[in-house]
Enzyme design. Structure first.
Site, short mmCIF file in Angstrom:
data_model
loop_
_atom_site.label_atom_id
_atom_site.label_comp_id
_atom_site.label_asym_id
_atom_site.label_seq_id
_atom_site.Cartn_x
_atom_site.Cartn_y
_atom_site.Cartn_z
N GLY A 220 3.25 12.19 5.35
CA GLY A 220 2.87 11.05 6.19
C GLY A 220 1.46 11.20 6.69
O GLY A 220 0.51 10.66 6.10
N SER B 116 2.22 6.79 1.72
CA SER B 116 3.09 7.76 2.41
C SER B 116 4.32 8.10 1.59
O SER B 116 4.82 7.28 0.81
CB SER B 116 3.55 7.19 3.76
N PHE C 64 0.88 -1.18 0.00
CA PHE C 64 0.00 0.00 0.00
C PHE C 64 0.91 1.22 0.00
O PHE C 64 1.46 1.58 1.05
CB PHE C 64 -0.83 -0.09 1.28
N GLU D 274 -0.76 3.43 10.10
CA GLU D 274 -2.19 3.41 9.75
C GLU D 274 -2.91 4.64 10.35
O GLU D 274 -4.08 4.59 10.69
CB GLU D 274 -2.84 2.11 10.23
N1 CAA Z 1 -14.11 8.03 3.65
C1 CAA Z 1 -14.50 8.63 2.48
N2 CAA Z 1 -14.11 9.86 2.12
C2 CAA Z 1 -13.31 10.53 2.98
C3 CAA Z 1 -12.88 9.98 4.20
C4 CAA Z 1 -13.32 8.68 4.52
N3 CAA Z 1 -12.95 8.08 5.66
N4 CAA Z 1 -12.10 10.87 4.83
C5 CAA Z 1 -12.03 11.95 4.04
N5 CAA Z 1 -12.78 11.75 2.92
C6 CAA Z 1 -13.00 12.67 1.82
C7 CAA Z 1 -13.61 13.97 2.33
O1 CAA Z 1 -15.01 13.87 2.42
C8 CAA Z 1 -13.17 14.97 1.28
O2 CAA Z 1 -14.02 14.84 0.17
P1 CAA Z 1 -14.52 16.17 -0.64
O3 CAA Z 1 -13.26 16.80 -1.18
O4 CAA Z 1 -15.41 15.62 -1.72
O5 CAA Z 1 -15.21 17.04 0.35
C9 CAA Z 1 -11.78 14.44 0.87
O6 CAA Z 1 -11.76 13.04 1.24
C10 CAA Z 1 -10.67 15.16 1.56
O7 CAA Z 1 -10.89 15.00 2.97
P2 CAA Z 1 -10.24 15.98 4.05
O8 CAA Z 1 -10.43 17.39 3.60
O9 CAA Z 1 -10.78 15.58 5.38
O10 CAA Z 1 -8.70 15.60 3.90
P3 CAA Z 1 -7.46 16.04 4.79
O11 CAA Z 1 -6.35 16.34 3.89
O12 CAA Z 1 -7.87 17.09 5.77
O13 CAA Z 1 -7.06 14.68 5.56
C11 CAA Z 1 -7.01 13.05 7.32
C12 CAA Z 1 -7.85 14.00 6.45
C13 CAA Z 1 -8.02 12.23 8.11
C14 CAA Z 1 -6.10 13.81 8.25
C15 CAA Z 1 -6.19 12.11 6.40
O14 CAA Z 1 -5.20 12.82 5.72
C16 CAA Z 1 -5.54 10.95 7.12
O15 CAA Z 1 -6.19 9.95 7.38
N6 CAA Z 1 -4.21 11.06 7.40
C17 CAA Z 1 -3.46 9.90 7.94
C18 CAA Z 1 -2.84 9.09 6.86
C19 CAA Z 1 -2.60 7.66 7.27
O16 CAA Z 1 -3.37 7.07 8.00
N7 CAA Z 1 -1.53 7.07 6.76
C20 CAA Z 1 -1.24 5.68 7.00
C21 CAA Z 1 -0.35 5.17 5.93
S1 CAA Z 1 -0.63 3.49 5.50
C22 CAA Z 1 0.07 2.56 6.70
O17 CAA Z 1 0.52 2.99 7.72
C23 CAA Z 1 0.04 1.09 6.38
C24 CAA Z 1 1.01 0.25 7.14
O18 CAA Z 1 2.14 0.11 6.79
C25 CAA Z 1 0.50 -0.52 8.29
#
Ligand code: CAA
Length: 378
Positions: free
Chosen positions: A131, A126, A123, A362
């Site tokens: 991040g 990042s 996946f 995550e």
């Molecule tokens: N489901 C569906 N749509 C979603 C959503 C969700 N859960 N969350 C946001 N959206 C949509 C919003 O509705 C918005 O849509 P519109 O533009 O149509 O209005 C769009 O996505 C943008 O949303 P935000 O404005 O809320 O976006 P943001 O930039 O403010 O970010 C955040 C929100 C929750 C902080 C997000 O950036 C986030 O989750 N950050 C963390 C990233 C993360 O978890 N990384 C992990 C990497 S993978 C990993 O770690 C795997 C591993 O190795 C184990």
């Protein structure tokens, strides 16, 4: 409200527990020490249907649902957290391709993941500079006559050196989250370079690498979902992934609690087992209570996802609580073991190292709180 497992959930739990106890647990300390990727264990998980627990049978999955997936993850994580994260990311990749992929993409990649032919999925969201804020990513995908050309870098990619398929996010036009699309990149594609494995505090048998895309060409058919729809795909995949990592944290803490109970009954000080002292009893009681609370939060989020209703907030609540509780529990496990807990003679030091990352990857604990607060204030 019924809190009973179905026959299918019990079967998956038992299958995962048997395999984890017989095959994974005996190898966990050696895998940690040698940092060897457990490919034979990953193949074993595929044979049992555990690389696609919530994937339909049409694509080789177990079609057992999200609660069953959480149960399986807990069992595997109790035995070896490195194997568990390998399984978690692979399940997440299988699910995201099944949900958003074309019939051809599903046939090609989901079937190969569930059968073990791909070994794992990866996946690639990042980046070194993106991040917690993946919306600021700088990897680009430029359209050509017959497909796309990807350029950029990804960071912290679990399974990177072993994946048959990578789900890759790249900017296809415009700033912000709307300019991001998602692509499927196959292992061995020219222009894909897998970097040096990270030397980590824990999860030392899991594979974490940076990736570089240099003029990497993929066909038109590599686009996953809609053009510009990639960010939402990532968010939806992460919602489910957070249930998986919450469950992984629970599994590690469950193992730490079992070791703590055993040790407290064996170890004698002041003429009696240390389990007779209230100081120890209270730690064990807090562990048990927090473990059950974490399980209930995870299984509620899993049940909501399974019913097809919104579950983002519940998944974040489950992940932040389970991962923070698990860190407390593993820390107490070392405390209960005293000086011995600080040595490799006992597994609790490994649990403490392995569990640490669960409040980081995550989505950090801070990001989970952002998701929870945004929803409650909206
Ligand atoms: N489901 C569906 N749509 C979603 C959503 C969700 N859960 N969350 C946001 N959206 C949509 C919003 O509705 C918005 O849509 P519109 O533009 O149509 O209005 C769009 O996505 C943008 O949303 P935000 O404005 O809320 O976006 P943001 O930039 O403010 O970010 C955040 C929100 C929750 C902080 C997000 O950036 C986030 O989750 N950050 C963390 C990233 C993360 O978890 N990384 C992990 C990497 S993978 C990993 O770690 C795997 C591993 O190795 C184990």
């Amino acid at each position: 409200m019924l809190l009973e497992l179905s026959d299918t959930q019990e079967l998956i739990q038992r299958t995962a527990r048997d395999f984890a106890t017989r095959e994974i647990r005996p190898k966990a300390a050696e895998l940690d020490k040698t940092e060897r990727f457990p490919d034979e264990l990953v193949r074993g998980l595929a044979e049992l249907g555990l690389l696609g627990v919530n994937v339909s049978e049409e694509y080789g999955g177990a079609a057992a649902g999200v609660v069953a997936y959480s149960l399986a993850m807990i069992e595997v994580a109790k035995a070896c957290a490195s194997t568990a994260v390998t399984m978690a990311v692979t399940n997440m990749v299988a699910e995201v391709i099944e949900r958003f992929g074309s019939p051809e993409q599903r046939q090609e990649h989901v079937t190969k993941i569930t059968s073990g032919e791909h070994l794992t999925g990866a996946f690639a969201l990042s980046e070194p500079g993106a991040g917690s804020d993946p919306g600021s990513m700088t990897t680009t995908a430029r359209e050509t006559d017959d497909g796309w050309v990807l350029d950029g870098q990804k960071q912290w990619i679990t399974n990177g050196a072993y994946a048959g398929v990578f789900v890759v996010w790249a900017r296809t036009g415009g700033p912000g989250t709307k300019g991001i699309s998602c692509f499927l990149v196959e292992r061995g594609t020219p222009g894909l370079t897998i970097g040096k494995k990270e030397d980590k505090l824990g999860l030392r048998a899991s594979n974490t690498v940076p990736l570089t895309f240099d003029n990497l060409r993929v066909p038109r058919s590599a686009l996953l979902g809609e053009l510009g729809g990639g960010f939402k795909i990532a968010m939806m995949a992460l919602d489910g992934g957070r249930i998986g990592i919450g469950s992984q944290a629970i599994g590690i803490a469950d193992a730490a609690q079992a070791e703590s109970v055993r040790y407290a009954q064996e170890r004698k000080q002041f003429g009696k087992p240390i389990a007779d002292f209230q100081a120890i009893q209270w730690m064990l009681a807090d562990n048990r209570t927090e473990l059950d609370a974490a399980k209930l939060l995870c299984w509620r989020a899993a049940a909501l996802k399974e019913r097809g209703v919104p579950f983002s907030q519940e998944a974040s609540m489950a992940k932040v609580f389970a991962s923070e509780a698990a860190n407390r529990i593993c820390n107490r496990a070392v405390q209960i073991h005293g000086g011995y807990g600080y040595t490799r003679e006992f597994p609790v030091e490994r649990y403490l190292r392995d569990v640490r990352v669960t409040t980081i990857y995550e989505g950090t604990s801070q990001i989970q709180r952002v998701v929870i607060a945004r929803e409650l204030l909206s």
